[in-house]
Design a protein around this motif. Structure first.
Motif, mmCIF file in Angstrom:
data_model
loop_
_atom_site.group_PDB
_atom_site.id
_atom_site.type_symbol
_atom_site.label_atom_id
_atom_site.label_comp_id
_atom_site.label_asym_id
_atom_site.label_seq_id
_atom_site.Cartn_x
_atom_site.Cartn_y
_atom_site.Cartn_z
ATOM 1 N N ALA A 48 -3.736 8.738 -2.609
ATOM 2 C CA ALA A 48 -4.477 9.895 -2.071
ATOM 3 C C ALA A 48 -4.651 10.960 -3.164
ATOM 4 O O ALA A 48 -5.740 11.519 -3.324
ATOM 5 N N TYR A 49 -3.599 11.215 -3.919
ATOM 6 C CA TYR A 49 -3.662 12.173 -5.025
ATOM 7 C C TYR A 49 -4.700 11.735 -6.059
ATOM 8 O O TYR A 49 -5.530 12.529 -6.506
ATOM 9 N N LEU A 75 8.657 11.736 -6.524
ATOM 10 C CA LEU A 75 8.921 10.420 -5.961
ATOM 11 C C LEU A 75 9.844 9.690 -6.914
ATOM 12 O O LEU A 75 9.616 9.665 -8.114
ATOM 13 N N GLN A 96 0.905 5.509 -0.765
ATOM 14 C CA GLN A 96 -0.182 6.194 -0.064
ATOM 15 C C GLN A 96 -0.353 7.607 -0.602
ATOM 16 O O GLN A 96 -1.483 8.051 -0.801
ATOM 17 N N GLN A 97 0.740 8.310 -0.867
ATOM 18 C CA GLN A 97 0.657 9.656 -1.437
ATOM 19 C C GLN A 97 0.047 9.622 -2.835
ATOM 20 O O GLN A 97 -0.793 10.460 -3.177
ATOM 21 N N GLN A 130 5.086 6.188 -0.305
ATOM 22 C CA GLN A 130 4.913 6.838 -1.601
ATOM 23 C C GLN A 130 3.616 6.401 -2.260
ATOM 24 O O GLN A 130 2.900 7.217 -2.838
#
Length: 84
Positions: free
Chosen positions: A78-79, A2, A74-75, A72
């Motif tokens: 979540a990670y 990212l 949200q990714q 980004q």
């Protein structure tokens, strides 16, 4: 990977994999092993809304909440949720 900009030089970027999380700010890279992530928190402070990722060995990564786009973020969240 990212990346906050479209420049060849990465002003602020993030890489995450099965083994580690990296925050890249200009030429400096901060890394926390995924297995070492204790917790993360989102705080409001003097510099605005911040995300802090805290590792077991007191290794901490900080970055601005709005440094990355909504998708980004949200990714990233979540990670982090999967890692703790």
């Amino acid at each position: 990977m990212l990346n906050t900009g479209e420049n060849k030089a990465i002003e602020l970027g993030m890489k995450f994999s099965q083994s580690h999380l990296e925050l890249i700010r200009l030429e400096e890279t901060r890394t926390v092993r995924r297995s070492d992530i204790q917790h993360f928190k989102i705080t409001y402070g003097f510099l605005g809304k911040q995300v802090s990722v805290i590792g077991k060995s007191k290794n901490t990564i900080h970055f601005g909440y709005y440094a990355f786009s909504s998708a980004q973020r949200q990714q990233i969240i979540a990670y982090l949720q999967e890692s703790v």
